[in-house]
Design a protein around this motif. Structure first.
Motif, short mmCIF file in Angstrom:
data_model
loop_
_atom_site.label_atom_id
_atom_site.label_comp_id
_atom_site.label_asym_id
_atom_site.label_seq_id
_atom_site.Cartn_x
_atom_site.Cartn_y
_atom_site.Cartn_z
N PHE A 16 0.81 -1.22 0.00
CA PHE A 16 0.00 0.00 0.00
C PHE A 16 0.84 1.27 0.00
O PHE A 16 0.36 2.33 -0.37
CB PHE A 16 -0.99 0.00 1.18
N LEU A 17 2.10 1.18 0.41
CA LEU A 17 2.99 2.33 0.33
C LEU A 17 3.59 2.40 -1.08
O LEU A 17 3.83 1.38 -1.71
CB LEU A 17 4.12 2.23 1.36
N GLY A 18 3.83 3.61 -1.55
CA GLY A 18 4.39 3.78 -2.88
C GLY A 18 5.68 3.00 -3.05
O GLY A 18 6.56 3.03 -2.18
N ASN A 19 5.80 2.28 -4.18
CA ASN A 19 7.01 1.50 -4.44
C ASN A 19 7.44 1.57 -5.90
O ASN A 19 8.32 0.84 -6.33
CB ASN A 19 6.81 0.04 -3.99
N LYS A 20 6.84 2.48 -6.67
CA LYS A 20 7.22 2.72 -8.05
C LYS A 20 7.14 4.22 -8.31
O LYS A 20 6.35 4.93 -7.67
CB LYS A 20 6.27 1.99 -9.00
N PRO A 21 7.91 4.73 -9.28
CA PRO A 21 7.88 6.17 -9.57
C PRO A 21 6.48 6.69 -9.93
O PRO A 21 6.14 7.83 -9.63
CB PRO A 21 8.84 6.32 -10.75
N GLU A 22 5.68 5.84 -10.56
CA GLU A 22 4.34 6.28 -10.97
C GLU A 22 3.33 6.34 -9.82
O GLU A 22 2.20 6.79 -10.00
CB GLU A 22 3.79 5.39 -12.10
N HIS A 23 3.73 5.93 -8.62
CA HIS A 23 2.83 5.99 -7.46
C HIS A 23 2.83 7.40 -6.87
O HIS A 23 3.11 7.60 -5.69
CB HIS A 23 3.25 4.96 -6.40
N GLU A 24 2.47 8.35 -7.67
CA GLU A 24 2.51 9.76 -7.27
C GLU A 24 1.16 10.20 -6.68
O GLU A 24 0.16 9.51 -6.79
CB GLU A 24 2.88 10.63 -8.46
N TYR A 25 1.19 11.39 -6.09
CA TYR A 25 -0.03 12.01 -5.57
C TYR A 25 -0.49 13.07 -6.56
O TYR A 25 0.32 13.85 -7.07
CB TYR A 25 0.24 12.66 -4.21
N ARG A 26 -1.80 13.13 -6.78
CA ARG A 26 -2.38 14.14 -7.66
C ARG A 26 -3.54 14.82 -6.96
O ARG A 26 -4.27 14.21 -6.19
CB ARG A 26 -2.88 13.50 -8.97
N LEU A 27 -3.68 16.11 -7.27
CA LEU A 27 -4.80 16.90 -6.75
C LEU A 27 -5.68 17.28 -7.92
O LEU A 27 -5.19 17.83 -8.92
CB LEU A 27 -4.29 18.15 -6.04
#
Length: 199
Positions: A16-27
């Motif tokens: 569930f924690l980000g583990n790839k570059p594409e696991h970004e946050y968006r608003l």
């Protein structure tokens, strides 16, 4: 009014924690009641980050918080002073008893942060609450329930103004119960409520 939506682009197939570059946050922001949205990529480090929350201050600043699984005493945050168009570089906000799945609300101008205490060093299973005047510098926190196993306390809040004119915050959090069918089998119920009132 505007609608703001925070998204963590992690499918959680691995964790569930980000583990790839594409696991970004968006608003995502809409100013036409949800008909259209603009999108902003937030400048958080994606690796080891999860959950998220956001809140506006009275000065118009929008603060977005995320959980840092590598450093549970320092919650990552960014600030926007232009309604979410641009954001500051990531900074950290210290919380003594740690925080996981941070939930933030405002009660009578006071920021309230609550959630499960950090996982490391025996904090697992505790429910903690902090207060702040600016949403960045938090007090030492108060552990309301300590070391309940297994861990729970996913929570949310809602601030309402009642007919007496006072604001009250309703905090809802999950609590564990033992199912008892199989040894070690636990369930979780989301019906524990807490009412907070400023004095």
């Amino acid at each position: 009014g505007a609608i703001y939506v925070l998204q963590h682009l992690n499918d959680a197939k691995e964790f569930f924690l980000g583990n790839k570059p594409e696991h970004e946050y968006r608003l995502f922001k809409s100013v036409d009641n949800g008909k259209t949205y603009t999108e902003t990529v937030l400048p958080f480090e994606s690796f080891g980050r999860g959950y998220g929350n956001m809140i506006f201050r009275e000065d118009g600043a929008l603060i977005v918080y995320v959980y840092n699984g590598r450093d549970e005493q320092n919650m990552d945050y960014v600030i926007s002073y232009d309604g979410g168009k641009t954001f500051s570089a990531p900074q950290q906000s210290f919380v003594k008893n740690k925080i996981r799945n941070p939930q933030v609300g405002v009660l009578d101008g006071q920021f309230i942060l609550h959630g499960r205490a950090g996982e490391s060093e025996g904090g697992k299973g505790s429910f903690v609450i902090y207060t702040s005047c600016d949403g960045i510098e938090w007090d030492e926190g108060t552990v309301l329930v300590k070391n309940l196993r297994p861990a729970c306390f996913y929570s949310s809040n809602l601030t309402v103004k009642l007919p007496d004119g006072k604001e009250r915050m309703l905090v809802k959090y999950s609590e564990n119960y033992h199912v008892g069918v199989v040894e070690g089998e636990w369930g979780q119920v989301n019906s524990m409520l807490m009412l907070i009132e400023s004095v």
